[in-house]
Design a protein around this motif. Structure first.
Motif, PDB file in Angstrom:
ATOM      1  N   ALA A 127       0.835  -1.204   0.000  1.00 39.69           N
ATOM      2  CA  ALA A 127       0.000   0.000   0.000  1.00 39.69           C
ATOM      3  C   ALA A 127       0.869   1.253   0.000  1.00 39.69           C
ATOM      4  CB  ALA A 127      -0.934  -0.012   1.209  1.00 39.69           C
ATOM      5  N   ALA A 128       1.951   1.218   0.779  1.00 39.46           N
ATOM      6  CA  ALA A 128       2.838   2.377   0.856  1.00 39.46           C
ATOM      7  C   ALA A 128       3.562   2.628  -0.466  1.00 39.46           C
ATOM      8  CB  ALA A 128       3.862   2.170   1.970  1.00 39.46           C
ATOM      9  N   MET A 129       3.639   1.592  -1.300  1.00 37.03           N
ATOM     10  CA  MET A 129       4.300   1.737  -2.602  1.00 37.03           C
ATOM     11  C   MET A 129       3.342   2.217  -3.680  1.00 37.03           C
ATOM     12  SD  MET A 129       7.236   0.782  -1.540  1.00 37.03           S
ATOM     13  CE  MET A 129       8.251   0.666  -3.008  1.00 37.03           C
TER      14      MET A 129
ATOM     15  N   LEU B 213      15.219   7.692  -7.287  1.00 34.65           N
ATOM     16  CA  LEU B 213      15.734   7.377  -5.944  1.00 34.65           C
ATOM     17  C   LEU B 213      16.272   8.626  -5.252  1.00 34.65           C
ATOM     18  CD1 LEU B 213      17.434   3.986  -6.851  1.00 34.65           C
ATOM     19  CD2 LEU B 213      15.513   4.276  -5.259  1.00 34.65           C
ATOM     20  N   ALA B 214      16.686   9.621  -6.048  1.00 33.38           N
ATOM     21  CA  ALA B 214      17.153  10.884  -5.460  1.00 33.38           C
ATOM     22  C   ALA B 214      15.990  11.738  -4.973  1.00 33.38           C
ATOM     23  CB  ALA B 214      17.980  11.656  -6.488  1.00 33.38           C
ATOM     24  N   ASP B 215      14.788  11.398  -5.375  1.00 32.37           N
ATOM     25  CA  ASP B 215      13.588  12.153  -4.991  1.00 32.37           C
ATOM     26  C   ASP B 215      12.988  11.504  -3.744  1.00 32.37           C
ATOM     27  OD1 ASP B 215      11.067  13.163  -4.644  1.00 32.37           O
ATOM     28  OD2 ASP B 215      10.385  12.765  -6.697  1.00 32.37           O
ATOM     29  N   PRO B 216      13.016  12.207  -2.597  1.00 35.90           N
ATOM     30  CA  PRO B 216      12.538  11.580  -1.355  1.00 35.90           C
ATOM     31  C   PRO B 216      11.081  11.112  -1.420  1.00 35.90           C
ATOM     32  CG  PRO B 216      13.723  13.618  -0.887  1.00 35.90           C
ATOM     33  CD  PRO B 216      13.539  13.561  -2.376  1.00 35.90           C
ATOM     34  N   SER B 217      10.301  11.641  -2.381  1.00 34.69           N
ATOM     35  CA  SER B 217       8.901  11.210  -2.461  1.00 34.69           C
ATOM     36  C   SER B 217       8.763   9.826  -3.120  1.00 34.69           C
ATOM     37  CB  SER B 217       8.067  12.241  -3.244  1.00 34.69           C
ATOM     38  OG  SER B 217       8.319  12.136  -4.635  1.00 34.69           O
ATOM     39  N   PHE B 218       9.826   9.327  -3.732  1.00 30.45           N
ATOM     40  CA  PHE B 218       9.755   7.967  -4.284  1.00 30.45           C
ATOM     41  C   PHE B 218       9.915   6.982  -3.117  1.00 30.45           C
ATOM     42  CE2 PHE B 218      11.520   4.139  -6.370  1.00 30.45           C
ATOM     43  CZ  PHE B 218      10.496   3.907  -7.277  1.00 30.45           C
ATOM     44  N   PRO B 219       8.923   6.089  -2.920  1.00 31.49           N
ATOM     45  CA  PRO B 219       8.850   5.322  -1.663  1.00 31.49           C
ATOM     46  C   PRO B 219       9.823   4.151  -1.592  1.00 31.49           C
ATOM     47  CG  PRO B 219       7.053   4.700  -3.119  1.00 31.49           C
ATOM     48  CD  PRO B 219       7.800   5.798  -3.826  1.00 31.49           C
ATOM     49  N   ALA B 220      11.114   4.442  -1.462  1.00 32.50           N
ATOM     50  CA  ALA B 220      12.117   3.371  -1.397  1.00 32.50           C
ATOM     51  C   ALA B 220      12.733   3.227  -0.009  1.00 32.50           C
ATOM     52  CB  ALA B 220      13.221   3.629  -2.422  1.00 32.50           C
ATOM     53  N   ASP B 221      12.387   4.112   0.921  1.00 30.42           N
ATOM     54  CA  ASP B 221      12.964   3.986   2.269  1.00 30.42           C
ATOM     55  C   ASP B 221      12.422   2.728   2.944  1.00 30.42           C
ATOM     56  OD1 ASP B 221      14.479   6.241   2.048  1.00 30.42           O
ATOM     57  OD2 ASP B 221      13.015   7.555   3.013  1.00 30.42           O
ATOM     58  N   GLY B 222      13.264   2.070   3.695  1.00 32.34           N
ATOM     59  CA  GLY B 222      12.821   0.911   4.468  1.00 32.34           C
ATOM     60  C   GLY B 222      12.830  -0.397   3.696  1.00 32.34           C
ATOM     61  N   LEU B 223      13.110  -0.358   2.380  1.00 35.23           N
ATOM     62  CA  LEU B 223      13.129  -1.616   1.626  1.00 35.23           C
ATOM     63  C   LEU B 223      14.384  -2.428   1.929  1.00 35.23           C
ATOM     64  CD1 LEU B 223      11.697  -0.689  -1.888  1.00 35.23           C
ATOM     65  CD2 LEU B 223      10.514  -1.610   0.099  1.00 35.23           C
TER      66      LEU B 223
END
Ligand SMILES: [Zn+2]
Length: 371
Positions: free
Chosen positions: A218-220, A321-331
């Motif tokens: 869902a977060a993705m 990935l340089a854009d903090p709004s792309f949901p890749a944190d925590g993966l």
């Protein structure tokens, strides 16, 4: 140098006979990768290097027998999902592991001339990270050609290490020429989650259902998530029930299914979900499997295989990935040093059961991580 080395010459019967967990060993005397002749080659020192499903397959000697024609190296240093520092300049880069005519010094083949080195016609080994000669990301050093490098600036290490799987995900998303509004992603591992995020970024209005274990979809950007199994079909609407088989057929089918697992049950589920003339994109590494393909010809489906990506695709995901709004944190859920490679491999193999998405190795703790 230190590296986790795969000895591919170990006969697979010895693996089970001796109870050996894998073909891999950590060695302090792994061969130092040598710079090939010709311009443009550099030494890289990895910050982080991910563990991919294909690495687990190599470690457990479960690789495809057909593809063994390409994987001829008897000794391999794994690690193809790598963010590293260029030794000579200090620049941080994400590695594109695809080796094509450009890196091999060949006259460009048709595919390479057309800007598609990922389907190079002279590929004699599919990618870096499956041969000891150039080294891989699970060692202290590897060598790569500047055409393989994508500068990542100050992108945090745990995001930048996702560039390669994210590029596979975007490449897969781009295999589908959109003709409808409903997509299904089967298998919410690293690729499935990054694919969901890529589909959401490309198609803000797309209805995306993610099927499989875990709670991160869902977060993705997933519209909904469903547990896997034949019963998932009924969640989409009216079904037809074959008299002799178990999985119902969706009447008003979806436009595309991205199968990031590609096992017999997931391929079967995907085929039953698709509308006539829909597309099944196989991202997981399917091998010799028993699947009823009747719906492929009967409903005139397209089965599209995909792996790796082209350089512009990798450059695009590095921007994402340089854009903090792309949901890749925590993966990246786990980071281990080389001494702990066995625990890392076990966690990566267990996947969602161990609460893991991406497990990464940190070959040289003296290389600082960017946070
Ligand atoms: Zn080529």
């Amino acid at each position: 140098m230190r590296a986790v080395v795969a000895e591919m010459s170990v006969p697979r019967y010895l693996l089970t006979a001796a109870g050996r967990p894998s073909l891999l060993t950590l060695r302090d005397d792994a061969p130092e990768p040598a710079l090939p002749a010709g311009p443009g080659w550099v030494v890289l020192r990895p910050e982080l290097s991910g563990i991919c499903g294909s690495d687990v397959a190599v470690a457990r000697a479960k690789s495809s027998l057909v593809l063994s024609a390409f994987y001829t190296a008897r000794r391999q240093i794994l690690g193809h999902e790598t963010v590293a520092v260029v030794e000579s300049t200090g620049e941080r880069v994400a590695l594109d592991p695809v080796l094509s005519c450009t890196q091999r010094g060949f006259t460009l083949c048709r595919s390479c001339r057309e800007g598609r080195p990922n389907v190079c016609e002279r590929q004699t080994s599919p990618a870096q990270g499956f041969d000891a000669a150039l080294g891989g990301g699970w060692g202290e050093r590897l060598v790569a050609h500047e055409s393989q490098l994508h500068p990542v600036g100050a992108v945090p290490s745990r995001r930048a290490v996702l560039a390669e799987p994210a590029s596979i995900a975007l490449h897969a998303a781009m295999r589908w020429e959109r003709r409808g509004d409903r997509a299904v992603v089967i298998g919410p591992g690293t690729i499935g989650l990054l694919l969901t995020a890529a589909l959401r970024r490309l198609h803000p209005d797309l209805d995306i259902t993610v099927i499989g274990p875990g709670s991160r979809a869902a977060a993705m950007g997933a519209t909904r998530t469903l547990p896997s199994g034949p019963q998932a079909v009924e969640a989409f609407g009216a079904v037809l029930r074959p008299r002799m088989t178990r999985t119902p057929i969706l009447v008003d089918g979806v436009d595309v299914v991205f199968d990031c697992v590609a096992s017999p049950p997931t391929i079967d589920l995907g085929l039953h979900l698709l509308r006539p003339a829909g597309m099944l994109v196989l991202i997981g590494s399917a091998g010799k499997q028993k699947v009823d393909w009747s719906l492929v010809w009967n409903r005139q489906l397209t089965v599209q295989g995909t792996v790796n990506s082209a350089p512009p695709v990798m450059a695009r995901v590095v921007e994402w990935l340089a854009d903090p709004s792309f949901p890749a944190d925590g993966l990246v859920t786990h980071v281990h040093e080389l001494d702990d490679w066995e625990a890392a491999l076990a966690t990566a193999t267990a996947g969602a059961r161990a609460g893991a998405v991406k497990v990464a190795l940190r070959p040289d703790p003296s290389i600082p991580l960017v946070t």
